[in-house]
Design a protein around this motif. Structure first.
Motif, short mmCIF file in Angstrom:
data_model
loop_
_atom_site.label_atom_id
_atom_site.label_comp_id
_atom_site.label_asym_id
_atom_site.label_seq_id
_atom_site.Cartn_x
_atom_site.Cartn_y
_atom_site.Cartn_z
N ALA A 136 25.80 15.88 -41.33
CA ALA A 136 25.94 14.83 -40.30
C ALA A 136 26.17 13.47 -40.92
O ALA A 136 26.71 12.58 -40.27
CB ALA A 136 24.68 14.80 -39.43
N GLY A 137 25.75 13.29 -42.18
CA GLY A 137 25.75 11.93 -42.74
C GLY A 137 26.88 11.61 -43.70
O GLY A 137 27.29 10.44 -43.80
N ALA A 138 27.42 12.61 -44.41
CA ALA A 138 28.39 12.27 -45.47
C ALA A 138 29.73 11.82 -44.88
O ALA A 138 30.21 10.72 -45.18
CB ALA A 138 28.58 13.48 -46.39
N ASP A 139 30.31 12.63 -44.01
CA ASP A 139 31.62 12.30 -43.46
C ASP A 139 31.58 11.06 -42.57
O ASP A 139 32.50 10.24 -42.57
CB ASP A 139 32.17 13.47 -42.63
N THR A 140 30.51 10.91 -41.79
CA THR A 140 30.41 9.77 -40.87
C THR A 140 30.34 8.46 -41.66
O THR A 140 30.99 7.48 -41.32
CB THR A 140 29.17 9.90 -39.97
N PRO A 178 34.53 2.95 -33.74
CA PRO A 178 33.41 3.91 -33.81
C PRO A 178 33.94 5.27 -34.26
O PRO A 178 34.90 5.78 -33.67
CB PRO A 178 32.90 3.96 -32.36
N VAL A 179 33.38 5.82 -35.31
CA VAL A 179 33.99 7.01 -35.93
C VAL A 179 33.68 8.31 -35.18
O VAL A 179 34.27 9.34 -35.47
CB VAL A 179 33.62 7.13 -37.43
N VAL A 180 32.72 8.23 -34.26
CA VAL A 180 32.52 9.38 -33.36
C VAL A 180 32.77 8.86 -31.94
O VAL A 180 31.83 8.65 -31.17
CB VAL A 180 31.11 10.00 -33.50
N PRO A 181 34.05 8.64 -31.59
CA PRO A 181 34.34 7.93 -30.33
C PRO A 181 33.99 8.72 -29.07
O PRO A 181 33.72 8.15 -28.04
CB PRO A 181 35.84 7.66 -30.40
N THR A 182 34.03 10.04 -29.16
CA THR A 182 33.57 10.89 -28.04
C THR A 182 33.04 12.17 -28.69
O THR A 182 32.95 12.25 -29.89
CB THR A 182 34.74 11.34 -27.13
#
Ligand code: HEM
Length: 315
Positions: free
Chosen positions: A97-101, A160-164
């Protein structure tokens, strides 16, 4: 992560609308999810086991770098199997959950610097005045670096990198502004819309760190994008403070030591740069060229002094 993205896409499989399909045998045409499951399971196991085993091996050789795995385990010879399973799962979730984001957000920062040299200059002027040439900024400098803090806040909001996409299910019946939300409703948040609300963020497409500054201080009020970038409620991102601090140290250090410049054409003039996005989750920009060069000889020397021998060899 690819498997995860496929499994996470709403409506990808008929079984989501027709749960009885789960009872079909795997050879049945509409049961394609059943045929893909073993591959996803194998991917998930590799994600959990390979980095963990590498960390344990390095620990037994005595050359492990500090990590979440080494901190959770302490002395491997003195650890019970149950703790290992929990530590392994926790480390794998944090990595997945943390590396790519975090990387995606950093890439958005680089794109912003390519597009907006003025913001970069203002940030570097602040770093020069507060930190000086002899060291790198750290998290403890945050309160003395309001422009950098505002710039990072704006990176989170601007793209925002997780837009939806992180879909939730109403566990109980609920009501929101007169709308009944029955139990079992699929709820899809839209952080992209929050980030583009002109009543909260005037000229939302513009990258403007100043929107969070009042009399030289950061003043977020209820405009802090962390409230939607990391989501909310019971499943709020547990890595949000870590991500914010990691990105603060990284971005402040990069700005302190490097100039990021637009790509250049064959005559050495700045070339046109258009930010486009890949269809990935988390969202990433399409690969782009840019210049990343030390700001000065002093910055170069500082980097050399801080890098280990192996890091210098890898340069
Ligand atoms: C810029 C960086 C990051 C962004 C934008 C981000 C964003 C998110 C989002 C949107 C969710 C989903 C929340 C929901 O289900 O509503 C999430 C969940 C999660 N994040 Fe992050 N995250 C980031 C960094 C990190 C880091 C560094 C870690 C760990 C070290 C982490 C660990 C997790 C975990 C474990 C979950 C799942 C929580 C759950 O389902 O209960 N994240 N994150």
């Amino acid at each position: 992560m690819r498997s995860f993205n496929i499994a996470f896409t709403l409506g990808e499989y008929h079984v989501e609308q027709f749960p009885f399909l789960r009872y079909l045998p795997s050879w049945f045409p509409l049961a394609n999810f059943k045929r893909e499951l073993p591959r996803w399971r194998a991917d998930a196991s590799r994600l959990r086991d390979v980095p963990w085993d590498a960390a344990m091996e390095a620990m037994s050789r005595g050359n492990a770098t500090p990590s979440m795995a080494s901190t959770l385990i302490g002395d491997p010879s003195d650890t019970v199997e149950e703790d290992v399973i929990i530590a392994k799962g926790a480390s794998a979730s944090a990595y997945a959950a943390g590396a790519d984001t975090t990387f995606a957000t950093f890439t958005m920062f680089v794109a912003a610097m390519v597009l907006l040299p003025k913001a970069q200059r203002l940030a570097q002027a602040e770093l020069d005045a507060v930190i000086g040439p002899d060291r790198l900024p750290t998290v403890s400098d945050k309160s003395s670096l309001p422009y950098i803090s505002a710039l990072i806040t704006e990176v989170f909001r601007w793209q925002p990198v997780v837009p939806t996409g992180v879909i939730h299910l109403a566990m109980e019946e609920d009501e929101y502004r007169g709308y009944r939300i029955p139990r079992g409703t699929v709820v899809i948040p839209n952080p992209w819309a929050y980030s583009r609300d002109p009543a909260v963020y005037p000229d939302p497409e513009e990258f403007r760190p100043e929107r969070y500054l009042r009399d030289g201080k950061v003043e977020l009020g209820d405009r802090g994008p962390a409230a939607f970038v990391f989501r909310y409620g019971r499943r709020v991102c547990p890595g949000r403070y870590f991500a914010e601090e990691l990105l603060f140290t990284t971005i402040a250090s990069v700005l302190h030591c490097f100039n990021i410049s637009p790509p250049r054409n064959e005559w050495g003039e700045p070339a046109k740069f258009e930010l486009k996005f890949l269809d990935t989750s988390p969202m990433l920009p399409e690969p782009f060229e840019c210049g990343i060069r030390p700001r000065s000889m002093i910055a170069k020397e500082l980097l050399r002094a801080l890098c280990s021998e192996s890091e210098l060899r890898a340069l």
